[in-house]
Scaffold this motif. Structure first.
Motif, PDB file in Angstrom:
ATOM      1  N   ILE A   1       0.889  -0.919  -0.247  1.00  0.00           N
ATOM      2  CA  ILE A   1      -0.313  -0.196   0.321  1.00  0.00           C
ATOM      3  C   ILE A   1       0.681   1.450  -0.122  1.00  0.00           C
ATOM      4  N   TYR A   2       0.610   2.158  -1.107  1.00  0.00           N
ATOM      5  CA  TYR A   2       1.587   3.284  -1.042  1.00  0.00           C
ATOM      6  C   TYR A   2       1.102   4.509  -1.106  1.00  0.00           C
ATOM      7  N   LEU A   3       1.143   6.195  -1.149  1.00  0.00           N
ATOM      8  CA  LEU A   3       0.286   6.284  -1.347  1.00  0.00           C
ATOM      9  C   LEU A   3       0.944   7.517  -2.759  1.00  0.00           C
ATOM     10  N   ASP A   4       0.332   7.564  -3.332  1.00  0.00           N
ATOM     11  CA  ASP A   4       0.613   8.674  -4.015  1.00  0.00           C
ATOM     12  C   ASP A   4      -0.594   9.531  -4.988  1.00  0.00           C
TER      13      ASP A   4
ATOM     14  N   ILE B   1      -3.667  -0.293  -8.648  1.00  0.00           N
ATOM     15  CA  ILE B   1      -5.066   0.251  -8.172  1.00  0.00           C
ATOM     16  C   ILE B   1      -5.103   1.109  -6.994  1.00  0.00           C
ATOM     17  N   SER B   2      -5.835   1.898  -7.179  1.00  0.00           N
ATOM     18  CA  SER B   2      -6.317   2.830  -6.895  1.00  0.00           C
ATOM     19  C   SER B   2      -7.015   2.237  -5.476  1.00  0.00           C
ATOM     20  N   ILE B   3      -6.865   2.348  -3.928  1.00  0.00           N
ATOM     21  CA  ILE B   3      -7.441   1.949  -2.861  1.00  0.00           C
ATOM     22  C   ILE B   3      -8.377   2.781  -1.887  1.00  0.00           C
ATOM     23  N   SER B   4      -8.368   4.419  -2.523  1.00  0.00           N
ATOM     24  CA  SER B   4      -8.912   5.296  -1.646  1.00  0.00           C
ATOM     25  C   SER B   4      -9.674   5.959  -2.656  1.00  0.00           C
ATOM     26  N   ARG B   5     -10.415   7.293  -1.904  1.00  0.00           N
ATOM     27  CA  ARG B   5     -10.854   7.840  -2.696  1.00  0.00           C
ATOM     28  C   ARG B   5     -10.761   9.143  -1.187  1.00  0.00           C
ATOM     29  N   THR B   6     -10.195  11.154  -1.973  1.00  0.00           N
ATOM     30  CA  THR B   6     -10.427  11.736  -1.336  1.00  0.00           C
ATOM     31  C   THR B   6     -11.087  12.780  -1.928  1.00  0.00           C
ATOM     32  N   ASN B   7     -12.277  12.716  -3.049  1.00  0.00           N
ATOM     33  CA  ASN B   7     -13.377  14.020  -3.888  1.00  0.00           C
ATOM     34  C   ASN B   7     -14.398  13.642  -3.453  1.00  0.00           C
ATOM     35  N   PHE B   8     -15.208  12.507  -2.094  1.00  0.00           N
ATOM     36  CA  PHE B   8     -16.123  12.668  -1.435  1.00  0.00           C
ATOM     37  C   PHE B   8     -15.454  11.872  -0.208  1.00  0.00           C
ATOM     38  N   LYS B   9     -16.572  11.856   0.493  1.00  0.00           N
ATOM     39  CA  LYS B   9     -16.356  11.329   1.891  1.00  0.00           C
ATOM     40  C   LYS B   9     -17.452   9.641   1.880  1.00  0.00           C
TER      41      LYS B   9
ATOM     42  N   GLU C   1      -7.426  10.064   7.560  1.00  0.00           N
ATOM     43  CA  GLU C   1      -8.891  10.290   7.995  1.00  0.00           C
ATOM     44  C   GLU C   1      -9.536  11.121   6.505  1.00  0.00           C
ATOM     45  N   ASP C   2      -8.462  11.736   6.252  1.00  0.00           N
ATOM     46  CA  ASP C   2      -9.135  12.047   4.675  1.00  0.00           C
ATOM     47  C   ASP C   2      -8.932  11.758   3.784  1.00  0.00           C
ATOM     48  N   HIS C   3      -9.298  10.230   3.953  1.00  0.00           N
ATOM     49  CA  HIS C   3      -8.951   9.182   2.397  1.00  0.00           C
ATOM     50  C   HIS C   3     -10.365   8.210   3.063  1.00  0.00           C
ATOM     51  N   VAL C   4     -11.375   8.015   2.050  1.00  0.00           N
ATOM     52  CA  VAL C   4     -11.962   6.471   2.027  1.00  0.00           C
ATOM     53  C   VAL C   4     -11.632   6.185   1.265  1.00  0.00           C
ATOM     54  N   MET C   5     -12.252   4.453   2.148  1.00  0.00           N
ATOM     55  CA  MET C   5     -10.921   2.976   1.789  1.00  0.00           C
ATOM     56  C   MET C   5     -11.959   3.222  -0.242  1.00  0.00           C
ATOM     57  N   TYR C   6     -11.938   2.632  -0.919  1.00  0.00           N
ATOM     58  CA  TYR C   6     -11.933   2.647  -2.369  1.00  0.00           C
ATOM     59  C   TYR C   6     -13.301   1.161  -1.902  1.00  0.00           C
ATOM     60  N   VAL C   7     -14.691   1.852  -2.602  1.00  0.00           N
ATOM     61  CA  VAL C   7     -15.542   1.525  -2.419  1.00  0.00           C
ATOM     62  C   VAL C   7     -15.412  -0.721  -1.709  1.00  0.00           C
ATOM     63  N   TRP C   8     -14.975  -1.092  -3.373  1.00  0.00           N
ATOM     64  CA  TRP C   8     -14.771  -2.515  -3.991  1.00  0.00           C
ATOM     65  C   TRP C   8     -13.795  -3.081  -1.826  1.00  0.00           C
ATOM     66  N   LEU C   9     -12.786  -2.291  -1.881  1.00  0.00           N
ATOM     67  CA  LEU C   9     -12.519  -3.402  -0.719  1.00  0.00           C
ATOM     68  C   LEU C   9     -13.633  -3.245   0.013  1.00  0.00           C
ATOM     69  N   ASP C  10     -13.721  -2.314   0.176  1.00  0.00           N
ATOM     70  CA  ASP C  10     -14.534  -2.013   1.517  1.00  0.00           C
ATOM     71  C   ASP C  10     -15.902  -3.542   1.680  1.00  0.00           C
ATOM     72  N   ALA C  11     -16.998  -3.249   0.026  1.00  0.00           N
ATOM     73  CA  ALA C  11     -17.372  -3.921  -0.092  1.00  0.00           C
ATOM     74  C   ALA C  11     -17.356  -5.665  -0.238  1.00  0.00           C
ATOM     75  N   LEU C  12     -15.731  -5.662  -0.716  1.00  0.00           N
ATOM     76  CA  LEU C  12     -15.474  -7.099  -0.619  1.00  0.00           C
ATOM     77  C   LEU C  12     -15.397  -8.383   1.098  1.00  0.00           C
TER      78      LEU C  12
END
Ligand code: MSP
Length: 525
Positions: free
Chosen positions: A121-124, A213-221, A230-241
């Motif tokens: 997991i790395y930030l980019d 693959i990108s596994i977090s989003r920052t432009n919505f909460k 906490e500026d990031h929310v987890m990518y919905v597929w990682l959460d859902a799976l």
């Protein structure tokens, strides 16, 4: 404590951006049929379903409806929970991804990946195309150009969904490091992905190379916050799976339920979401050092009168519409009988009526009604005595007790329920032929002892059919068994045998029709 073998089966969890439709119902019924089959076959079954409530798609729909996301998802999730009741789904639990237990599991899998494989997991920064409808990222090369009604150019994902350009700070998962390990998994476990066509699709995709693959989003909460950022929310597929392990107690991997049920035996999903389940999910699990599920089974899509269900075409069918029209069990039967293994199935009202009438009303319903009515009238309402068996009796009983179940078990293991039902209805046809050939109504005067044996054999076959139909038409099959006064603890496959035949002298209820004949002029769906 039970010494039964565990069997863990799941459905995909549905997005809560709209009410459930026939496609969702199909997946529920398909999975329920398997769960019921396994219980009847002596397994300790855990059946999980739920709702996928985070992500941009749901957040946007809530906004359009002028509602807070939580209030909106509460409303729609309830419709999916209600659907499990409407369809008589025997799920053991229902995970909503907005529940605290699921937040805990999602954060824990993230941390498990970071702890076990810190480089994964790395930030980019993500800059690329995103389809909100699919909640998926797409490469430029996968897109096609299209023009909207106003002549504006835009790009479409391979699924036909519009894409938007996204640029944001994002955590990435090093999926590229997992291609070889995934290919090894598919080779070592050839039935990890079924049917074969889907397996081949995935293998060639992985062979063509995997990108991180990108596994977090920052432009919505609207999502599960990333641990420690906490500026990031987890990518919905990682959460859902992750719901598949939330439901059995993760992160408590020592819990009884996790120990017993993980790895899952069957993830049942639609063909549109195989990449997420056959590539992302095993890679996340490998990175988190968790065991691999045993199988991902991808079913086809339900079309209506040959066309894809879509809101814009206006052909979306709500499960309740069909239940109102045909009844629940005939609807369940139809979907399991008509959709071939792993392929798309077509729904049409005309054909539905034909199928329900010929198989359920005229076939099984008629066999059970006429056999039990003759017993009720001519044998003082009791299961008759059994005399010497002729070859015809033995042949029919052997079909019921041995031949049918061999095929049923084999086909059900592969979720080929249309084939299993074909085998069950061969027995119905065989038994209806036997009634006509033996003509118990003429034996009544000529040879009442023989009549009793014939009626006994028929009632026994009806008992077997009642048990065999439990996965498909549970309520109606139970009614058949109720009429025969079969105790609840004798309603499983182990009672389909010569040793567990009906007890002569048992008083039966006055038989009542189980499957009414439908009128072809009823309003079309
Ligand atoms: N939320 C994701 C799944 C996450 S699983 C960790 C999703 N949701 S969905 O609501 O779009 O679809 C739920 C399931 O219904 C999927 O397996 C999907 O393939 C299935 N179906 C949706 N439409 C369908 C048909 N018309 N026919 C049959 N199944 C279909 O994807």
């Amino acid at each position: 404590m039970t010494d039964k073998k565990p069997f863990y089966i799941t459905t995909a969890i549905s997005y809560v951006n709209g009410a459930p439709h026939l496609g969702h119902a199909y997946e529920q019924i398909l999975t329920d049929t398997m769960a019921r089959h396994k219980r009847l076959d002596g397994f300790d079954v855990m059946f999980l379903t739920g709702t996928d409530e985070h992500g941009q798609k749901v957040a946007k729909t809530a906004e359009r409806e002028g509602m807070e996301p939580q209030a909106f998802t509460d409303k729609i999730a309830q419709k999916f929970i209600d659907m499990t009741d409407q369809l008589n789904i025997s799920n053991d639990d229902f995970v909503r991804t907005t529940e605290p237990r699921h937040y805990e599991a999602s954060k824990a899998i993230w941390n498990a990946i970071k702890t076990n494989n810190p480089d994964d997991i790395y930030l980019d920064k993500y800059a690329g195309w995103y389809s909100v409808r699919d909640e998926a990222y797409f490469g430029e090369g996968e897109l096609t150009d299209a023009r909207d009604a106003d002549g504006n150019e835009h790009k479409l994902a391979p699924t036909g969904a519009p894409v938007e350009w996204v640029e944001e700070s994002s955590y990435f998962f090093r999926l590229s490091a997992y291609a070889d390990k995934l290919l090894e998994l598919y080779t070592a476990h050839p039935d990890f992905i079924e049917p074969d066509a889907r397996r081949n699709e995935i293998i060639s995709f992985v062979k063509s190379g995997l990108q991180d693959i990108s596994i977090s989003r920052t432009n919505f909460k609207w999502g599960v916050p990333v641990p420690d950022d906490e500026d990031h929310v987890m990518y919905v597929w990682l959460d859902a799976l992750t719901n598949y392990i939330t439901g059995i107690g993760y992160p408590d991997t020592d819990s009884d339920s996790y120990q017993k049920y993980w790895p899952a035996d069957f993830h049942v999903i639609g063909k549109d979401i195989i990449r997420f389940h056959c590539i992302y999910w095993p890679a996340f699990l490998m990175a988190a050092k968790l065991e691999m599920p045993k199988k991902v089974f991808a079913h086809g899509f339900i079309n209506v009168n040959g066309a894809k269900m879509s809101k814009s075409v206006g052909n979306v069918i709500a499960p309740q519409d069909l239940i109102d029209l045909y009844g629940l069990d005939p609807t369940r039967y139809l979907l399991m009988r008509e959709v071939p293994h792993g392929q798309d199935g077509n729904f049409s009202h005309e054909y539905a009526i034909q199928r329900i009438n010929s198989d359920l009303a005229n076939g099984l319903g008629n066999l059970s009604q006429r056999s039990l009515s003759m017993i009720y009238k001519n044998c003082e309402g009791q299961i008759p005595q059994i005399g010497a068996l002729t070859d015809a009796d033995k042949k029919l009983l052997n079909h019921a007790h041995d031949r049918m179940m061999v095929v049923v078990r084999e086909e059900c293991e592969k979720m080929k329920f249309n084939r299993a039902l074909e085998a069950i209805f061969k027995l119905v046809i065989d038994a209806n032929g036997y009634v006509d050939a033996q003509a118990p109504w003429t034996l009544k005067k000529e040879d009442p002892v023989r009549m009793e044996t014939v009626l006994y054999v028929l009632a026994e076959v009806v008992r077997v059919l009642g048990i065999a139909m439990l996965p498909y038409t549970p309520e109606s099959a139970n009614k058949i068994l109720d009429q025969l006064k079969i105790p609840a603890n004798e309603r499983d496959y182990s009672f389909i045998s010569d040793e567990h035949m009906l007890k002569s002298g048992t008083e039966i209820d006055k038989p009542e029709g189980i499957f009414p004949r439908l009128d072809a002029n009823d309003k079309a769906a």
